[in-house]
Design an enzyme around this catalytic site. Structure first.
Site, PDB file in Angstrom:
ATOM      1  N   SER A 201      -0.761   3.907  -9.962  1.00 32.76           N
ATOM      2  CA  SER A 201       0.468   4.208 -10.789  1.00 32.76           C
ATOM      3  C   SER A 201       0.892   2.983 -10.986  1.00 32.76           C
ATOM      4  CB  SER A 201       1.978   5.232  -9.766  1.00 32.76           C
ATOM      5  OG  SER A 201       0.169   6.395  -9.641  1.00 32.76           O
ATOM      6  N   ARG A 202       2.265   2.808 -11.513  1.00 32.25           N
ATOM      7  CA  ARG A 202       3.045   1.215 -10.902  1.00 32.25           C
ATOM      8  C   ARG A 202       3.812   1.889  -9.642  1.00 32.25           C
ATOM      9  NH1 ARG A 202       2.886  -2.048 -14.986  1.00 32.25           N
ATOM     10  NH2 ARG A 202       2.014  -0.835 -17.616  1.00 32.25           N
ATOM     11  N   THR A 205       8.988   4.015  -5.533  1.00 32.67           N
ATOM     12  CA  THR A 205       9.963   3.468  -4.463  1.00 32.67           C
ATOM     13  C   THR A 205       9.530   1.438  -4.431  1.00 32.67           C
ATOM     14  OG1 THR A 205       9.154   3.786  -3.369  1.00 32.67           O
ATOM     15  CG2 THR A 205      10.730   5.128  -3.988  1.00 32.67           C
ATOM     16  N   SER A 206       8.987   0.855  -4.220  1.00 35.68           N
ATOM     17  CA  SER A 206       8.316  -0.686  -3.287  1.00 35.68           C
ATOM     18  C   SER A 206       8.432  -1.331  -5.295  1.00 35.68           C
ATOM     19  CB  SER A 206       6.870  -0.233  -3.612  1.00 35.68           C
ATOM     20  OG  SER A 206       5.839  -0.135  -4.926  1.00 35.68           O
ATOM     21  N   THR A 210       0.046  -1.490  -7.867  1.00 37.41           N
ATOM     22  CA  THR A 210      -1.498  -1.719  -7.663  1.00 37.41           C
ATOM     23  C   THR A 210      -1.568  -2.019  -9.775  1.00 37.41           C
ATOM     24  OG1 THR A 210      -2.685  -0.239  -6.229  1.00 37.41           O
ATOM     25  CG2 THR A 210      -3.371  -0.914  -8.213  1.00 37.41           C
ATOM     26  N   ASP A 263      10.814   9.651  -2.793  1.00 37.14           N
ATOM     27  CA  ASP A 263       8.952  10.635  -2.395  1.00 37.14           C
ATOM     28  C   ASP A 263       8.872  11.303  -2.119  1.00 37.14           C
ATOM     29  OD1 ASP A 263       6.653  10.150  -3.889  1.00 37.14           O
ATOM     30  OD2 ASP A 263       6.346   8.628  -3.027  1.00 37.14           O
ATOM     31  N   SER A 271       0.722  14.370  -6.716  1.00 35.38           N
ATOM     32  CA  SER A 271       0.860  13.532  -7.474  1.00 35.38           C
ATOM     33  C   SER A 271      -0.112  12.455  -7.206  1.00 35.38           C
ATOM     34  CB  SER A 271       2.073  12.450  -7.103  1.00 35.38           C
ATOM     35  OG  SER A 271       1.799  11.126  -8.222  1.00 35.38           O
ATOM     36  N   LYS A 295       7.400   4.778   5.436  1.00 39.18           N
ATOM     37  CA  LYS A 295       7.339   5.548   4.518  1.00 39.18           C
ATOM     38  C   LYS A 295       7.028   6.477   5.411  1.00 39.18           C
ATOM     39  CE  LYS A 295       6.586   5.748   0.082  1.00 39.18           C
ATOM     40  NZ  LYS A 295       5.873   5.804  -0.829  1.00 39.18           N
TER      41      LYS A 295
END
Length: 501
Positions: A201-202, A205-206, A210, A263, A271, A295
């Protein structure tokens, strides 16, 4: 339904379809449409449900309807085409969302209907946000998470690997700046012969996911056939999952989660696992960093999350092993897509200045993956992983994967660099992961790949007044100044214990 002529408004509303109509438009008056009304638009065989915005008469000619880029793409319409417009159908699944708002459990059929409607773009952003918010925290039980995972898989495409009995994958739940272990693990493991069709995923919240980091190095927007070609040629890939319609509802929800900086536990599990199942994976390693500003804050929360991952995975036919790791401090030195790419290249190329902590985490996770594959134990897996990395077999494998995906890119440099220095002498006792990540995001990461932060000090380091703490990278003076203002108002990012005397 009534017909109108298409006008391309040239407005990017991201993934939300928006229609623009004059207040005195005959369709608007006849149907009683007002601002924010949900409308059904049809163009030939294509249709979309869009949110309506009302514009001044000077913006549109009579008989025209304006559309955002997302709406035009889904309608497959061009300027001058005719479309028909009418009221959107009532979404029965919203009753289930309201049911959940009042604390009631959702059935498998109710969750499936919600996800089908989201996947078909029938929900507005506000409606998606309502569903995500009411599922946040621990509001979904394990059965609901299983049903949510299954529904998200069912709504998208699936990769099949009939020639491989076991297909491996890895995921980190995030919250730890710079923790870019996935490309390292994939390179090491696939160099050893494990099959790893890694779709990532893009960032949610960061400052970088990757896929964001890999996009700075190679092409990640691969079609299904391109993923299959890359995996056939190299045994692995490092692609963006959103480009291939694997669990499409997840990508729509991630966009809203990013805006909400949310999240939730159940949504997180569904997800991650829906993407793994859709990619054809059978064995998955989940990295759960734990720390005060990560997190996951406590060991208790990590154990609960690990248990849920394992239960949901087993129910959905996938083997999951969770590894609880140190999340008390950033990993590596770079934060943001390009800066994290520099770190992982340094590790792959066995450079002397490569971040030792990033290397160590990657080897540990790969060791667990090897143990899943051969049952020889984590210690033996670690030695095997280290040998592959130190011999630069992993670096050669990474290059093979990148070439198969379209070739290696040259990393861009940021337009502006600012070094921030320590004001006092002492020892760095803590770094706040959340605030550090926010600093990189305010500088422009991940939307500007070269934006971010490069640390010059680590936890435990003894520093003098004037020691460089970090370099801030940005592509505009506005973002640079905004980030620095935030830093100077957040003195707790670096906790420095001043030297006695």
């Amino acid at each position: 339904m009534d017909s109108l002529i298409v006008k391309d408004m040239g407005i990017d509303t991201h993934q939300e379809p928006v229609m623009y109509m004059r207040r005195d438009c005959h369709v608007c008056r006849a149907e009683g449409f007002t601002a924010s009304t949900r409308v059904a638009v049809i163009h030939g065989e294509h249709s979309v449900i869009a949110s309506m915005n009302v514009v001044d008469e000077a913006v549109l000619e009579q008989g025209y309807a304006g559309f955002s880029k997302a709406a035009l793409e889904r309608l497959q319409a061009a300027e001058g085409d005719y479309v028909t417009v009418g009221h959107a159908p009532v979404l029965e699944s919203m009753q289930s969302v309201r049911k959940k708002i009042f604390g009631h459990k959702l059935s498998e059929a109710e969750i499936t209907e919600i996800i089908e409607d989201i996947s078909a773009h029938r929900y507005s952003d506000i409606e998606i946000a309502s569903f995500l918010s009411v599922c946040a925290g621990s509001r979904l039980d394990v059965e609901e998470i299983i049903d949510l995972t299954d529904a998200m898989v069912a709504c998208g495409k699936r990769l099949q690997w009939p020639q491989h009995r076991r297909v491996f994958d890895k995921h980190c739940i995030g919250g730890l700046p710079g923790n870019r272990t996935t490309p390292l693990l994939v390179s090491i493991a696939s160099a050893a012969g494990l099959v790893m069709p890694k779709t990532s995923s893009r960032a949610i919240t960061s400052p970088a996911g990757t896929a964001d980091t890999m996009e700075a190095l190679t092409t990640v927007n691969l079609e299904l056939a391109e993923i299959q070609h890359t995996v056939t040629a190299t045994g692995a890939c490092l692609a963006w999952g959103g480009a291939v319609n694997l669990s499409p509802a997840d990508d729509l929800m991630i966009r809203i989660e990013r805006a909400l900086d949310l999240d939730g536990e159940g949504q997180l599990i569904a997800s991650v696992l829906s993407k793994k199942i859709a990619a054809g994976s059978t064995h998955v390693i989940i990295d759960i960093p734990v720390g005060e500003t990560a997190k996951v804050r406590t060991e208790r929360d990590a154990n609960r999350l690990a248990s849920l991952f394992t239960q949901v995975g087993a129910a959905c036919g996938i083997f999951v092993r969770c590894i609880i790791t140190d999340g008390t401090r950033p990993v590596g030195l770079g934060i943001g897509p390009v800066e994290e790419a520099r770190d992982l290249l340094a590790v792959l190329q066995c450079q002397p200045q490569a971040p030792a902590d990033l290397r160590e985490r990657a080897l540990l996770l790969t060791a667990h993956l090897f143990d899943l594959a051969d049952g020889a134990g984590v210690e033996a897996g670690y030695a095997k992983a280290a040998k592959i990395l130190d011999s630069e077999q992993a670096w050669l494998q990474f290059q093979r994967i990148a070439i198969a995906q379209g070739g290696m890119k040259t990393l861009p440099d940021a337009a502006y660099q600012h070094i921030e220095y320590a004001l006092t002498a002492g020892t760095i006792r803590k770094v706040d992961n959340r605030q550090l990540a926010q600093l990189a995001k305010l500088a422009g990461a991940p939307s500007t790949p070269a934006a971010g932060v490069r640390l010059h000090v680590r936890v435990g380091a003894t520093i003098s007044a004037g020691t460089p703490l970090f370099t801030l990278f940005s592509n505009s003076t506005g973002e640079r100044n905004y980030a620095l203002e935030y830093y100077r108002n957040q003195s707790a990012i670096f906790t420095i214990e001043e030297a006695a005397g």
